[in-house]
Design a protein around this motif. Structure first.
Motif, short mmCIF file in Angstrom:
data_model
loop_
_atom_site.label_atom_id
_atom_site.label_comp_id
_atom_site.label_asym_id
_atom_site.label_seq_id
_atom_site.Cartn_x
_atom_site.Cartn_y
_atom_site.Cartn_z
N GLU A 334 45.98 8.52 -16.32
CA GLU A 334 46.74 7.54 -17.11
C GLU A 334 45.83 6.71 -18.02
OE1 GLU A 334 49.33 5.39 -14.46
OE2 GLU A 334 50.67 7.11 -14.21
N THR A 336 42.59 6.14 -17.88
CA THR A 336 41.41 5.50 -17.31
C THR A 336 40.99 6.28 -16.07
OG1 THR A 336 40.52 3.38 -16.54
CG2 THR A 336 42.81 3.86 -15.96
N ILE A 340 40.12 2.25 -11.62
CA ILE A 340 40.63 1.18 -12.50
C ILE A 340 42.15 1.15 -12.48
CG2 ILE A 340 40.61 0.23 -14.82
CD1 ILE A 340 37.88 0.34 -13.26
N ARG A 341 42.79 2.32 -12.44
CA ARG A 341 44.26 2.33 -12.42
C ARG A 341 44.78 1.68 -11.14
NH1 ARG A 341 48.04 0.89 -14.23
NH2 ARG A 341 49.93 1.99 -14.85
N GLU A 344 44.50 -1.99 -11.55
CA GLU A 344 45.55 -2.51 -12.42
C GLU A 344 46.87 -2.65 -11.66
OE1 GLU A 344 44.10 -0.74 -16.76
OE2 GLU A 344 45.44 0.45 -15.50
N TYR A 345 47.20 -1.66 -10.85
CA TYR A 345 48.43 -1.74 -10.06
C TYR A 345 48.38 -2.95 -9.12
CZ TYR A 345 50.60 2.75 -11.29
OH TYR A 345 51.23 3.78 -11.94
N SER A 347 46.60 -5.66 -9.54
CA SER A 347 46.62 -6.87 -10.35
C SER A 347 48.03 -7.25 -10.77
CB SER A 347 45.73 -6.67 -11.58
OG SER A 347 45.70 -7.83 -12.38
N GLU A 348 48.89 -6.27 -11.00
CA GLU A 348 50.27 -6.55 -11.37
C GLU A 348 50.98 -7.37 -10.30
OE1 GLU A 348 52.16 -2.84 -12.12
OE2 GLU A 348 50.92 -2.36 -13.88
N ASP A 394 42.68 -9.88 -18.01
CA ASP A 394 43.43 -8.64 -17.80
C ASP A 394 42.46 -7.62 -17.21
OD1 ASP A 394 44.87 -6.27 -17.90
OD2 ASP A 394 45.72 -6.69 -19.88
N THR A 395 42.77 -7.11 -16.02
CA THR A 395 41.86 -6.15 -15.38
C THR A 395 41.76 -4.84 -16.14
OG1 THR A 395 43.68 -5.47 -13.93
CG2 THR A 395 42.11 -7.08 -13.04
N SER A 396 42.64 -4.61 -17.11
CA SER A 396 42.50 -3.42 -17.96
C SER A 396 41.19 -3.45 -18.75
CB SER A 396 43.69 -3.30 -18.91
OG SER A 396 44.88 -3.03 -18.18
N ARG A 399 38.75 -0.77 -18.09
CA ARG A 399 38.88 0.55 -18.70
C ARG A 399 37.72 0.84 -19.65
NH1 ARG A 399 44.44 2.99 -19.68
NH2 ARG A 399 45.70 2.27 -17.93
#
Length: 421
Positions: A334, A336, A340-341, A344-345, A347-348, A394-396, A399
């Motif tokens: 997805e 990255t 990291i993905r 991100e999940y 972190s949401e 933003d943890t993105s 990426r």
């Protein structure tokens, strides 16, 4: 603040950066306009650039690295990795069919890619034929680039239990059998013990809620491991099975697909951590790539909503949650990497600051390595990564990791901006 100087050690000054770490959870502000002095493999000073630069330059010759405004954080830690993963399907069959030499090269390539992705420490929780120990030796000796490796060796399962089809597990039965299984992994060099106490999404002849160990067997695993100073983590899905293991002293739960508020609360009380591996129930693209059969895809993806509810229950109860992808940490997914993905999940649901904690200091504390790793502090090992965007916003931002250091050695530098004084 700085450490004592020794002129024999190589010296590096990092500048033009903002430094932040998991201590932001406790209100510590990022250091803007920062400098980091790395001497040998450890951090010698960190703080405002002018102060740090003066200390570093007073020591004589050093390498100066301009990070061009980057955000510097500790390297990430992935607590659920498999460098030799072989799920049902054609992709997994290819890995299963590898001979020992092919497998060694395959795992070494995965270790290199993991480090370059910004993951500087991993916890392996079932690898084939003890190849993880050879990989760890090679990384430690500098023969292979890769992250710091903590490993469980082969995971322990009952006869026919979850994952029994592969040689990354060891079948045991009864208290005596499981005690022997624990000791055999410690003899091989295991840092921790992994045990499968329920079914999961990858076992065709089981369900997620299938219990697979009796209480005396779980007791044997936990007591023996603890007697040898090793923590125990368990592949587990249903609340009832998890709750029983928590009462026996289990240190960590992998997945936790079907928690209840009551069991989550007990985990928090007992200090049992959770590695939720949120990716494994929302990764159809990955399954398709590996040719994973329909029955497993249905079971995995169908468990997704309940899995997220369980994660939310754990957060609400105050359970320590830790980053772990299950999917190989370097895998492109997805847009990255899997690591990291997964971050991100998380972190949401918990926000960027807590996610950074879950991906750095939290895991390091579980591993008992906080005196050396986990934060950007004087005396710690210089395992650092740099991004252009602010991961606290933003943890993105992770990426776009473009610079990686492990133990004071630059492992990746996309811009190659350094000059020697």
């Amino acid at each position: 603040m700085s450490a004592a100087y020794s002129p024999e050690q190589p010296s590096m000054l990092l500048g033009n950066c903002t430094v932040l770490d998991a201590r932001v959870v406790d209100g510590m502000a990022p250091v803007t306009g920062a400098g980091v002095w790395v001497r040998g493999d450890r951090i010698a000073a960190v703080g405002p650039y002018a102060e740090v630069a003066a200390q570093a330059r007073a020591g004589g010759r050093l390498t100066e690295v301009d990070l061009d405004g980057a955000y510097v954080t500790p390297g990430l830690v992935n607590m659920h990795t498999h460098f030799s993963l072989s799920l049902p399907g054609s992709g997994g069959d290819n890995v299963k069919g590898m001979g020992p030499y092919d497998l060694a090269h395959y795992m070494a390539d995965g270790a290199r890619r993991t480090l370059h992705a910004g993951v500087t420490t991993v916890r392996c929780v079932a690898e084939k034929d003890h190849a993880d120990f050879a990989l760890r030796r090679a990384v430690n000796a500098g023969r292979v680039p890769g992250p710091r490796i903590y490993t469980a060796g082969r995971a322990l399962v009952c006869t026919g239990g979850h994952g029994h089809e592969s040689n990354d597990t060891l079948e045991c039965d009864g208290p005596v059998g499981f005690r022997h299984g624990v000791r055999s992994q410690i003899k091989a060099g295991a840092d921790l013990i992994k045990v499968m106490i329920s079914g999961g999404i990858a076992g065709e002849h089981e369900s997620i809620h299938t219990p697979q160990l009796f209480a005396d067997e779980m007791t044997a695993v936990i007591e023996t491991a603890h007697a040898w100073g090793r923590k125990v983590t368990a592949h587990a899905g249903p609340a009832e099975v998890i709750g029983a293991a928590v009462e026996l002293g289990l240190d960590c739960v992998e997945h936790g697909y079907q928690l209840t508020p009551q069991v989550a609360a007990r985990m928090a009380e007992r200090g049992t951590a959770l590695v939720p591996t949120l990716l494994v129930t929302r990764c159809k693209e990955f399954f398709d790539e590996l040719g994973v059969p329909e029955w497993m895809q249905c079971r995995s993806l169908g468990a997704g909503p309940r899995h997220l509810e369980s994660f939310d229950m754990a957060i609400a109860a105050g359970v320590e949650v830790l980053l772990g992808s299950d999917m190989p940490p370097f895998w492109e997914f997805e847009g990255t990497t899997a690591s990291i993905r997964e971050l991100e999940y998380m972190s949401e649901r918990i926000g960027a600051a807590r996610a950074i904690h879950a991906g750095t200091l939290g895991p390091i504390r579980w591993l008992g390595a906080e005196s050396d790793l986990g934060t950007v502090e004087v005396g710690k090992l210089a395992d650092l990564i740099a991004t252009d965007a602010d991961p606290l916003a933003d943890t993105s931002a992770f990426r776009d990791v473009r610079w990686v250091m492990k133990g004071g050695q630059i492992a990746r530098d996309d811009r190659n901006q350094e000059e020697t004084r």
